[in-house]
Motif scaffolding. Sequence first.
Motif, PDB file in Angstrom:
ATOM      1  N   LEU A 108      62.698  32.040  50.888  1.00 42.46           N
ATOM      2  CA  LEU A 108      62.056  32.312  52.180  1.00 42.46           C
ATOM      3  C   LEU A 108      60.611  32.750  52.021  1.00 42.46           C
ATOM      4  CD1 LEU A 108      65.201  33.974  53.647  1.00 42.46           C
ATOM      5  CD2 LEU A 108      64.146  31.870  54.477  1.00 42.46           C
ATOM      6  N   VAL A 113      56.538  27.813  52.037  1.00 46.18           N
ATOM      7  CA  VAL A 113      57.093  28.304  53.300  1.00 46.18           C
ATOM      8  C   VAL A 113      56.063  29.146  54.046  1.00 46.18           C
ATOM      9  CG1 VAL A 113      58.908  29.743  54.315  1.00 46.18           C
ATOM     10  CG2 VAL A 113      59.439  28.203  52.406  1.00 46.18           C
ATOM     11  N   LEU A 117      54.383  28.530  57.773  1.00 51.05           N
ATOM     12  CA  LEU A 117      54.354  29.560  58.818  1.00 51.05           C
ATOM     13  C   LEU A 117      52.927  29.768  59.333  1.00 51.05           C
ATOM     14  CD1 LEU A 117      56.794  32.148  57.195  1.00 51.05           C
ATOM     15  CD2 LEU A 117      57.195  30.941  59.353  1.00 51.05           C
ATOM     16  N   ILE A 123      51.265  31.749  62.632  1.00 48.46           N
ATOM     17  CA  ILE A 123      51.559  33.183  62.681  1.00 48.46           C
ATOM     18  C   ILE A 123      50.392  33.969  62.073  1.00 48.46           C
ATOM     19  CG2 ILE A 123      54.062  32.751  62.580  1.00 48.46           C
ATOM     20  CD1 ILE A 123      54.002  33.939  59.719  1.00 48.46           C
ATOM     21  N   GLN A 127      52.222  39.159  60.905  1.00 52.07           N
ATOM     22  CA  GLN A 127      53.546  38.545  61.058  1.00 52.07           C
ATOM     23  C   GLN A 127      54.048  37.967  59.732  1.00 52.07           C
ATOM     24  OE1 GLN A 127      52.415  35.894  64.344  1.00 52.07           O
ATOM     25  NE2 GLN A 127      54.033  36.833  65.603  1.00 52.07           N
ATOM     26  N   ASP A 130      55.234  40.842  57.649  1.00 51.57           N
ATOM     27  CA  ASP A 130      56.523  41.318  58.178  1.00 51.57           C
ATOM     28  C   ASP A 130      57.663  40.402  57.751  1.00 51.57           C
ATOM     29  OD1 ASP A 130      55.341  43.438  59.422  1.00 51.57           O
ATOM     30  OD2 ASP A 130      55.341  42.556  61.439  1.00 51.57           O
ATOM     31  N   TRP A 131      57.405  39.112  57.835  1.00 58.47           N
ATOM     32  CA  TRP A 131      58.400  38.100  57.410  1.00 58.47           C
ATOM     33  C   TRP A 131      58.786  38.313  55.943  1.00 58.47           C
ATOM     34  CZ3 TRP A 131      60.913  33.466  59.051  1.00 58.47           C
ATOM     35  CH2 TRP A 131      61.260  32.577  58.045  1.00 58.47           C
ATOM     36  N   HIS A 134      60.695  41.563  55.502  1.00 57.78           N
ATOM     37  CA  HIS A 134      62.014  41.519  56.122  1.00 57.78           C
ATOM     38  C   HIS A 134      63.043  40.897  55.187  1.00 57.78           C
ATOM     39  CE1 HIS A 134      65.079  41.070  59.259  1.00 57.78           C
ATOM     40  NE2 HIS A 134      65.270  39.845  58.787  1.00 57.78           N
ATOM     41  N   TRP A 135      62.702  39.738  54.605  1.00 55.44           N
ATOM     42  CA  TRP A 135      63.685  39.029  53.776  1.00 55.44           C
ATOM     43  C   TRP A 135      63.880  39.721  52.432  1.00 55.44           C
ATOM     44  CZ3 TRP A 135      66.528  36.753  56.931  1.00 55.44           C
ATOM     45  CH2 TRP A 135      66.011  36.077  58.036  1.00 55.44           C
TER      46      TRP A 135
ATOM     47  N   LEU B 108      66.496  27.935  54.074  1.00 54.49           N
ATOM     48  CA  LEU B 108      65.457  27.918  55.105  1.00 54.49           C
ATOM     49  C   LEU B 108      66.027  27.623  56.487  1.00 54.49           C
ATOM     50  CD1 LEU B 108      62.914  26.155  52.825  1.00 54.49           C
ATOM     51  CD2 LEU B 108      62.675  28.457  53.757  1.00 54.49           C
ATOM     52  N   TYR B 116      65.460  34.585  63.385  1.00 54.11           N
ATOM     53  CA  TYR B 116      64.193  35.314  63.208  1.00 54.11           C
ATOM     54  C   TYR B 116      63.036  34.501  63.781  1.00 54.11           C
ATOM     55  CZ  TYR B 116      60.720  38.326  60.927  1.00 54.11           C
ATOM     56  OH  TYR B 116      59.672  39.205  60.670  1.00 54.11           O
ATOM     57  N   LEU B 121      59.438  35.472  66.001  1.00 55.46           N
ATOM     58  CA  LEU B 121      58.192  34.697  65.978  1.00 55.46           C
ATOM     59  C   LEU B 121      58.041  33.826  67.226  1.00 55.46           C
ATOM     60  CD1 LEU B 121      58.073  33.795  62.165  1.00 55.46           C
ATOM     61  CD2 LEU B 121      56.846  35.619  63.359  1.00 55.46           C
ATOM     62  N   TRP B 131      60.938  22.496  62.156  1.00 60.50           N
ATOM     63  CA  TRP B 131      61.117  23.323  60.950  1.00 60.50           C
ATOM     64  C   TRP B 131      62.350  22.862  60.176  1.00 60.50           C
ATOM     65  CZ3 TRP B 131      59.246  27.864  58.440  1.00 60.50           C
ATOM     66  CH2 TRP B 131      60.170  28.566  57.668  1.00 60.50           C
ATOM     67  N   TRP B 135      62.205  20.884  56.276  1.00 60.42           N
ATOM     68  CA  TRP B 135      62.740  21.369  54.998  1.00 60.42           C
ATOM     69  C   TRP B 135      63.874  20.486  54.492  1.00 60.42           C
ATOM     70  CZ3 TRP B 135      59.116  23.758  52.941  1.00 60.42           C
ATOM     71  CH2 TRP B 135      58.299  24.625  53.679  1.00 60.42           C
TER      72      TRP B 135
END
Lengths: 214, 214
Positions: A108, A113, A117, A123, A127, A130-131, A134-135, B108, B116, B121, B131, B135
């Motif tokens: 992720l 990736v 984003l 983003i 953001q 944060d992504w 988070h993961w 993904l 999320y 987002l 998305w 992937w």
Amino acid sequence: MKLYTYFRSSAAYRVRIALNLKGLGYDAVPVHLLKDGGQQRQEEYRRINPSGLVPAFQDERITLTQSMAIVEYLDERFPAVPLMPQDAPGRARVRELAQIIACDIHPLNNLRVLRYLVHELKISEEQKNDWIRHWIREGLAGLESHLARDPAAGPFCHGSAPTIADCFLVPQVFNAQRFEIDISVYPNIARIYALCIDLPAFAAAHPSRQPDAE
Amino acid sequence: MKLYTYFRSSAAYRVRIALNLKGLGYDAVPVHLLKDGGQQRQEEYRRINPSGLVPAFQDERITLTQSMAIVEYLDERFPAVPLMPQDAPGRARVRELAQIIACDIHPLNNLRVLRYLVHELKISEEQKNDWIRHWIREGLAGLESHLARDPAAGPFCHGSAPTIADCFLVPQVFNAQRFEIDISVYPNIARIYALCIDLPAFAAAHPSRQPDAE
């Protein structure tokens, strides 16, 4: 043996640790993930790995991609310093721990990736961070609970010697620290990381010690 | 043996195929990923898998999560119908193919990731579908090139009998088709999928044939 590597690639870092733990010499072929629009995506490298991802490994028998497959192959080919337990439940557990990192966290936060984003989904920098966090947090919390409940966890992820699980844990924690995640809330992870990071095999695999480090 | 499963979970589908190929009976314990805010995230299930993800497997020796670890464990414990080649390069190659799916595609497009993207987002339905397809296509293109160049690819991903790689390929293609991806542009993948999908072990593992199917 050749390892196509990038100093900061978490997946390449795992393989470097395994090679070092086994005392195996290898030629490091740097693949710069940012230069030239990403050397890993260019025709030349895709002849090695059609998926356009780092690392890739070559010996006289095989060209191999995917860090977990590479590390298990090394362990089978050079059994002298085993990185997997001798019993089936032990092996299963080590694979499980490595895969929590390799399947639930790392994919992720991969460069491609983050690029998608930012460039496609527009983003913000905040953001994005944060992504990432988070993961990592979600994955490390799961990993911590697995380690905490398992009687087979020793000084290392599994018992009293490093296994593949430790080869995966250290680069992921290194990565978490780059994003200022407080590892001390995961006491088993923090403890294992502290033990590993100074061992010669782990230290020599560190991103800062690679020929292509910036 | 117990398998905590959800009919549409790609990772659970892999394990169901492996169990069926080996002719092993098991108790399917359904974990509904959408009901009750996700049964996989609740306290009760987290006692089985602290990571809150499906599948999980239990026998009298071990509670195990991560589909790849589960399938390799089954193969070691019940070697009668082997799902891994006998030689180290062959095993490496099968792991590599499975991991292209398990590490580069599937994580993904997992439910928690899509959630999320939508809730945090605020991406649109169209962006979400783009998305997912991006992937899958990226990953399948890599997988196709790996299969196309490898002399060890046979009627199945590796040789003339199903391996772990086929257990991973079929659920991923099933998933791709749900998102209307044209598989025919990946001729090796399409060919292997067509061969597998009607075999009894694969057919019985299909989401539509599960007790919790909707």
